[in-house]
Motif scaffolding. Structure first.
Motif: not given
Ligand code: FAQ
Length: 312
Positions: A169-189
């Motif tokens: 759902v975040l990846m279907q949202g605004s640019q900020e929401q997409q960036a937030m999802a990518q940042d979470a993946l970057d930290r948790f991977w």
């Protein structure tokens, strides 16, 4: 090897489950107490990073799902403590070992949950990694542990999907929401890859645990399985795995991946991760605050032992 040990190994080789009252080598018992109790502690300490977001979930719907998910994790801890207790150790001793640092819990829960997207990353990646490991543990040789895994895996499956859905759902949202999802993946991977433990060659417990079929698949095998499944899931929703070395290897039919930072892993499991102190202090404080509940239960039990109910 004693005759008892030879017979025990034959039963394991024949895929028979070991049950609480069966004879077992002392080292088998101790190794299981170590693994099952660490697993239980992980489930319980793992409630903290997500608990941090209950009051800040973006909708009532998300809040109720998150609450239910966290309660499930507490329930998993309870099944696992009960499974460990069948090996002749008390709940107090298990909790004491956690508080003194003698027992570990999964390194991943020493990382902070900074944004709502972290709830997505934890469900998708952390529960995802836990399932890969726990599916193989459904076939572990100790009966109570194997059986507890069946229900736990079903519940973790729901958890994984709810996390992935948050990311989707975040990846279907605004640019900020997409960036937030990518940042979470970057930290948790990378911390998620560490959940499977050190490389097989460095894994102190693996040889004996595999022989006794406590572990059915090695740390590296499980880690590879998790990577292979997660890469495709990331691609589908437009996320990028933060590993420049990630590449499909046709000959191996698996993804090659970059180097894991084992120094960071060692620091975190030795107690020096970003949230180790906070997680343990919180557990100790709430455990102490709950002493009156345990006292009340013990007093109630003692009272009923003195006045047994009359048989009909
Ligand atoms: N973190 O010789 P090995 C969940 C330690 S549940 C901390 O390879 P082993 C649900 C290891 O204990 C997640 N310590 O060890 C949830 C040993 O030290 P010791 C938990 C680690 O046991 C989701 C030393 O390193 N799952 O997430 C870690 O053969 C979301 C050498 O390692 C389980 O516990 C680590 N990542 O293999 C909840 C599954 N890795 O004890 C809330 C059951 C290794 O000798 C929110 N456990 N160490 O002092 C296992 O399958 C195994 O214990 C492994 C490690 C695979 C974790």
């Amino acid at each position: 090897m004693s005759e008892e040990e030879i017979l025990f190994q034959q039963r394991i080789d024949a895929e028979l489950k070991v049950e609480p009252k069966d004879w077992m080598p002392e080292k088998y018992r101790q190794n299981l107490i170590r693994q099952i109790s660490q697993h239980a502690h992980s489930e319980v300490i793992g409630m903290q990073p997500e608990g941090n977001w209950i009051t800040r979930a973006p909708t009532l719907h998300r809040k109720s799902i998150l609450l239910a998910k966290i309660q499930d994790e507490g329930g998993h801890g309870l099944y696992l403590y009960s499974a460990a207790e069948t090996l002749g150790i008390s709940r107090e001793e298990l909790v004491q070992a956690l508080h003194s640092g003698a027992a570990k819990y999964a390194s991943i829960f020493n990382y902070p949950a900074l944004t709502w997207a972290d709830m997505g990353a934890i469900g998708w990646l952390v529960d995802g990694a836990a399932i890969v490991n726990q599916i193989s543990l459904q076939r572990t040789s100790y009966g109570p542990y194997a059986r507890s895994m069946v229900r736990i895996c079903k519940e973790e499956s729901f958890h994984q999907r709810q996390g992935y859905h948050i990311m989707m759902v975040l990846m279907q949202g605004s640019q900020e929401q997409q960036a937030m999802a990518q940042d979470a993946l970057d930290r948790f991977w990378w911390p998620s890859l560490m959940m499977f433990g050190p490389h097989d060659a460095e894994s102190a417990n693996s040889t004996q645990s595999m022989k006794w079929k406590i572990k059915r698949k090695s740390n590296d095998e499980l880690r590879q399985k998790f990577i292979d499944q997660s890469v495709k899931q990331a691609e589908v929703i437009g996320l990028k795995i933060p590993d420049p070395a990630l590449k499909w290897n046709k000959a191996r039919e698996h993804y090659d991946f970059g180097k894991i930072d084992w120094d960071e892993f060692a620091r975190v499991i030795k107690g020096d991760g970003p949230c180790n102190r906070q997680r343990l202090q919180h557990h100790i404080r709430t455990h102490n605050e709950g002493a009156w509940v345990r006292d009340a239960v013990a007093a109630y039990e003692a009272k009923h032992k003195k006045q047994p109910t009359r048989a009909a």
